[in-house]
Write a protein that holds these residues in place. Structure first.
Motif, mmCIF file in Angstrom:
data_model
loop_
_atom_site.group_PDB
_atom_site.id
_atom_site.type_symbol
_atom_site.label_atom_id
_atom_site.label_comp_id
_atom_site.label_asym_id
_atom_site.label_seq_id
_atom_site.Cartn_x
_atom_site.Cartn_y
_atom_site.Cartn_z
ATOM 1 N N HIS A 67 0.828 -1.418 -0.207
ATOM 2 C CA HIS A 67 0.066 0.235 0.012
ATOM 3 C C HIS A 67 0.782 1.315 -0.036
ATOM 4 O O HIS A 67 0.443 2.411 -0.174
ATOM 5 N N GLY A 68 1.997 1.197 0.139
ATOM 6 C CA GLY A 68 3.185 2.218 0.082
ATOM 7 C C GLY A 68 3.014 3.101 1.466
ATOM 8 O O GLY A 68 3.845 3.984 1.487
ATOM 9 N N ILE A 69 2.474 2.715 2.516
ATOM 10 C CA ILE A 69 2.561 3.479 3.645
ATOM 11 C C ILE A 69 3.816 2.994 4.487
ATOM 12 O O ILE A 69 3.878 1.873 4.779
ATOM 13 N N PRO A 70 4.697 3.961 4.625
ATOM 14 C CA PRO A 70 5.975 3.568 5.444
ATOM 15 C C PRO A 70 5.550 2.934 6.666
ATOM 16 O O PRO A 70 4.805 3.433 7.259
ATOM 17 N N ALA A 145 -1.510 9.849 4.603
ATOM 18 C CA ALA A 145 -0.937 8.616 3.961
ATOM 19 C C ALA A 145 -2.029 7.683 3.424
ATOM 20 O O ALA A 145 -2.165 7.211 2.480
ATOM 21 N N VAL A 146 -2.920 7.494 4.494
ATOM 22 C CA VAL A 146 -4.156 6.452 4.416
ATOM 23 C C VAL A 146 -5.202 7.251 3.400
ATOM 24 O O VAL A 146 -5.571 6.580 2.572
ATOM 25 N N SER A 214 -13.681 1.348 5.872
ATOM 26 C CA SER A 214 -13.021 1.628 7.066
ATOM 27 C C SER A 214 -11.660 1.038 6.645
ATOM 28 O O SER A 214 -11.397 -0.131 6.087
ATOM 29 N N VAL A 215 -10.584 1.628 7.111
ATOM 30 C CA VAL A 215 -9.023 1.035 6.843
ATOM 31 C C VAL A 215 -8.512 0.758 8.231
ATOM 32 O O VAL A 215 -8.191 1.394 9.076
ATOM 33 N N MET A 277 -5.644 0.785 14.787
ATOM 34 C CA MET A 277 -6.072 2.141 14.341
ATOM 35 C C MET A 277 -7.110 2.110 13.073
ATOM 36 O O MET A 277 -6.637 1.217 12.032
ATOM 37 N N ILE A 278 -8.017 2.689 13.348
ATOM 38 C CA ILE A 278 -9.042 2.543 11.986
ATOM 39 C C ILE A 278 -9.267 3.898 11.399
ATOM 40 O O ILE A 278 -9.626 4.802 12.364
ATOM 41 N N TYR A 279 -9.170 4.201 10.036
ATOM 42 C CA TYR A 279 -9.768 5.200 9.613
ATOM 43 C C TYR A 279 -11.196 4.926 9.065
ATOM 44 O O TYR A 279 -11.527 3.950 8.184
#
Ligand SMILES: C=C1C[C@]23C[C@@]1(O)CC[C@H]2[C@@]12CC[C@H](O)[C@@](C)(C(=O)O1)[C@H]2[C@@H]3C(=O)O
Ligand SMILES: O=C(O)CCC(=O)C(=O)O
Ligand SMILES: [Fe+2]
Length: 346
Positions: A67-70, A145-146, A214-215, A277-279
């Motif tokens: 996903h590319g999030i460091p 980032a998300v 949700s992520v 942790m949820i977005y």
């Protein structure tokens, strides 16, 4: 490219100790109790759109790799969460109960739900107060980032469904007024005594998320489960390097039921803490929630009455976790064989 995920190794450690990232996922499915979690490789623009659609239709849930999030952004936020949850209870209670934002302990929402967890709930769209500036910074960096990932996933979803414009879903949640929430959950290890009484203490009871999607990212502690269409529950092996995407009730409406919101829950772990942790990507309050015309087949009718996100959220927050929040908005359709025709046949 289809890659297979290595089942994550679960190391035992002291409660609330942030874990070091594991080796990157290289292998396209992760298995748990012989159940295959659909896994989408975000770096593969060719097969991802159709795989996302298939996963959303079948399960309403998938795992996202590359996903590319460091990993540093994820572990920094996790450490900030751990620092906060390690504070003395009296300190944390200053912002308790959440209204609905702030710190919460065991009580979820305001309608009597409880779980074996403590949490921080934030409103990203408007200014929430933060326990510390370092937590605020870490959360801002991670959510920036998300948001990019959410945009990419929702645009691939439109591609997979072959609808235009590409941003038909993403513009709904990326809007400046979109109602975005964020949650940091801490599930302490469940004490053996409680486990003895009930071997599966609930951390967060079964529910669907009201938003579009949700992520979820968690440390490597298991406990997260999803319900399959037949109602059975399966455990999702944790993977701190990956993200997990839940289809929410709003996406179910936008697709006229083609995608189903996934029922999920968290069971408490006997040995170690789970930190997640949820977005939550919601819409702007005045946005109409209705099936996208581009997705309606000839003669297809909407399964739902029209309503705004504000109306839905207001109603949702009056419901209990396990309630079906969409039932109020479903249109009752007469079956083709109505009672009078049955009577005439008899
Ligand atoms: C019991 C409740 C908690 C919740 C609001 C509600 O009345 C029903 C929906 C719940 C939920 C589930 C997903 C998210 O965690 C959440 C923040 C949301 O938007 O809807 C929670 C709500 C909450 O914890 O306040
Ligand atoms: O903490 C988790 O892993 C999931 C929690 C959840 O589903 C929620 O906060 O809505
Ligand atoms: Fe949830």
């Amino acid at each position: 490219m289809v890659v297979l995920a290595k089942p994550s190794s679960i190391t035992q450690s002291s409660p609330l100790k942030p874990q070091k990232p594991t080796t990157p996922t290289v292998l396209a499915y992760s298995t748990c109790s012989s159940f295959i979690i659909p896994t989408i490789d975000l770096s593969d623009p060719i097969s991802s759109p159709s795989s996302i659609v298939k996963a959303c239709e079948n399960l309403g849930f998938f795992k996202l790799t590359n996903h590319g999030i460091p990993s540093s952004l994820m572990s920094t936020l996790e450490s900030e969460a751990v620092n906060f949850f390690s504070l003395p209870q009296s300190h944390k209670d200053i912002n308790c109960p959440p209204s609905p934002f702030g710190y919460g302990n065991k009580k979820i929402g305001s309608n009597g739900d409880v779980g074996w967890l403590e949490y921080l709930l934030f409103n990203i769209s408007s200014s929430s107060s933060f326990p510390s500036s370092s937590l605020r910074y870490a959360l801002n960096e991670y959510t920036k980032a998300v948001r990019k990932v959410v945009k990419e996933v929702l645009e691939m979803m439109a591609d997979g469904l072959r609808i235009k414009p590409r941003d038909v879903f993403s513009k709904l949640v990326m809007n400046e007024e979109s109602d975005t929430m964020f949650r940091l959950n801490h599930y302490p290890p469940c004490p053996p005594l409680l486990q003895g009484l009930n071997s599966s203490l609930t951390g967060f009871g079964e529910h669907t998320d009201p938003q579009v999607l949700s992520v979820l990212r968690s440390n490597n502690t298991c406990g997260f489960q999803i319900a399959l269409r037949d109602g059975s529950w399966v455990s999702v092996p944790p993977d701190q390097d990956s993200l997990f995407i839940n289809v929410g009730d709003s996406l179910q409406v936008l697709t006229n039921g083609r995608f189903k919101s996934v029922k999920h829950r968290v069971m408490a772990n006997g040995l170690r803490s789970r930190v997640s942790m949820i977005y939550f990507g919601g819409l702007s309050p005045r946005e109409r929630l209705a099936p996208l015309p581009q997705l309606m087949r000839e003669g297809e009718e909407s399964l739902y009455k029209e309503f705004t996100w504000f109306e839905f959220k207001t109603f949702a927050y009056k419901t209990r976790l396990a309630d079906n929040r969409l039932s109020l908005f479903e249109i009752e359709r007469k079956t083709t064989t109505n009672t009078s025709s049955v009577a005439s046949i008899v």
